[in-house]
Design a protein around this motif. Structure first.
Motif, mmCIF file in Angstrom:
data_model
loop_
_atom_site.group_PDB
_atom_site.id
_atom_site.type_symbol
_atom_site.label_atom_id
_atom_site.label_comp_id
_atom_site.label_asym_id
_atom_site.label_seq_id
_atom_site.Cartn_x
_atom_site.Cartn_y
_atom_site.Cartn_z
ATOM 1 N N GLY A 81 16.817 -35.442 85.332
ATOM 2 C CA GLY A 81 16.519 -34.466 84.295
ATOM 3 C C GLY A 81 17.644 -33.515 83.993
ATOM 4 N N ILE A 82 18.870 -33.839 84.401
ATOM 5 C CA ILE A 82 20.014 -32.973 84.141
ATOM 6 C C ILE A 82 20.433 -33.107 82.682
ATOM 7 N N ASP A 83 20.648 -31.984 82.013
ATOM 8 C CA ASP A 83 21.150 -31.981 80.636
ATOM 9 C C ASP A 83 22.580 -31.450 80.651
ATOM 10 N N PRO A 84 23.578 -32.339 80.615
ATOM 11 C CA PRO A 84 24.973 -31.894 80.671
ATOM 12 C C PRO A 84 25.350 -30.957 79.531
ATOM 13 N N THR A 85 24.746 -31.164 78.360
ATOM 14 C CA THR A 85 25.055 -30.315 77.217
ATOM 15 C C THR A 85 24.610 -28.880 77.464
ATOM 16 N N ALA A 86 23.427 -28.712 78.043
ATOM 17 C CA ALA A 86 22.924 -27.373 78.331
ATOM 18 C C ALA A 86 23.795 -26.670 79.371
#
Length: 277
Positions: A101-106
């Motif tokens: 569930g990691i969002d690199p953009t965030a």
């Protein structure tokens, strides 16, 4: 292939690029100065940039056509103040654990914004060494803006002027623009519709929540300056690095910026001070 599609800190390669793109975009969009449009940026590959002060007055020899040959011209520019700007390092870290569930953009967006705000705050800190205004109205008015601009113009700055106010002061000026004194004009309509102060008397006005007060405790409604009053030395723009951190069972994601803003000509800048507070 399955690992590449799984958004977690285990896939460091898949984390770097989207986080970097988001960090660079967010830092450029959120910072008032990293684009170089307001304060010129000079390259500093070794971390140091030498910038001459823009001379306000130098002796210029006027030689008539009847003058004898062999006239020596004095090297007046050799006496101009030289400013060495040594870059600072701005860095912030986020620990991303090996979970899904990691969002690199965030992650990149948050890091880029943090670096941008810290850098902009350093620009205002540099402007604190500019001369103070002698205006003491509470709050500052449009007349005070024009008076401050007249001081800088009188010091020889005839280019574009910029002013950045704290949010309270900016909206106080916006309320003044909304009065009957400015009724019926495009200037009032545009300012009230957009919430932007725009151009007042040749001064491009902005607002920033980062302007509060100086270290001495004075209330500072804002700053006014010309482009040639400051320079930004840039060694390396916003960047992202990812390194394994076993103790955290994840990766360190670090955003960094190697840069420094410096005031090189205080005659072209003014610190607006509310002396009645």
């Amino acid at each position: 292939m399955a690992n590449e599609a799984y958004q977690s800190a285990i896939n460091a390669d898949g984390l770097i690029q989207p986080a970097l793109a988001a960090a660079v975009y967010e830092a450029t969009e959120q910072s008032m100065f990293l684009s170089g449009e307001i304060i010129p940026i000079v390259n500093a590959p070794g971390g140091i940039a030498r910038v001459p002060e823009i001379a306000t007055s130098v002796d210029v020899d006027q030689i008539s056509s009847e003058a004898s040959t062999g006239v020596d011209l004095e090297n007046e520019l050799a006496t101009v103040t030289k400013n060495d700007i040594v870059c600072d390092l701005f860095a912030v870290r986020s620990v991303v654990r090996d979970l899904g569930g990691i969002d690199p953009t965030a992650i990149g967006t948050a890091l880029g914004r943090a670096v941008a705000e810290k850098f902009d705050a350093s620009v205002y800190a540099a402007l604190d060494s500019a001369g103070d205004t002698t205006f003491d109205s509470t709050p500052l008015t449009i007349d005070d803006i024009l008076d401050a601009a007249a001081v800088i113009r009188g010091n020889g700055e005839m280019g574009q002027l910029y002013a950045v106010f704290n949010t309270t002061q900016a909206y106080t000026i916006l309320k003044e623009i909304g009065t009957n004194a400015f009724a019926g004009g495009d200037f009032q309509t545009q300012a009230l519709r957009s919430g932007n102060l725009g151009n007042i008397g040749g001064v491009q006005c902005f607002m920033s929540h980062l302007i509060t007060a100086t270290a001495s405790g004075e209330t500072v409604p804002g700053y006014m300056f010309g482009a040639d009053s400051m320079r930004i030395a840039m060694q390396k723009n916003v960047d992202i690095e990812v390194a394994r951190r076993a103790a955290a069972v994840g990766n360190d994601v670090v955003a960094s910026l190697h840069a420094k803003a410096a005031l090189i000509d205080a005659n072209r800048a003014i610190r607006l001070v509310d002396t009645t507070s």
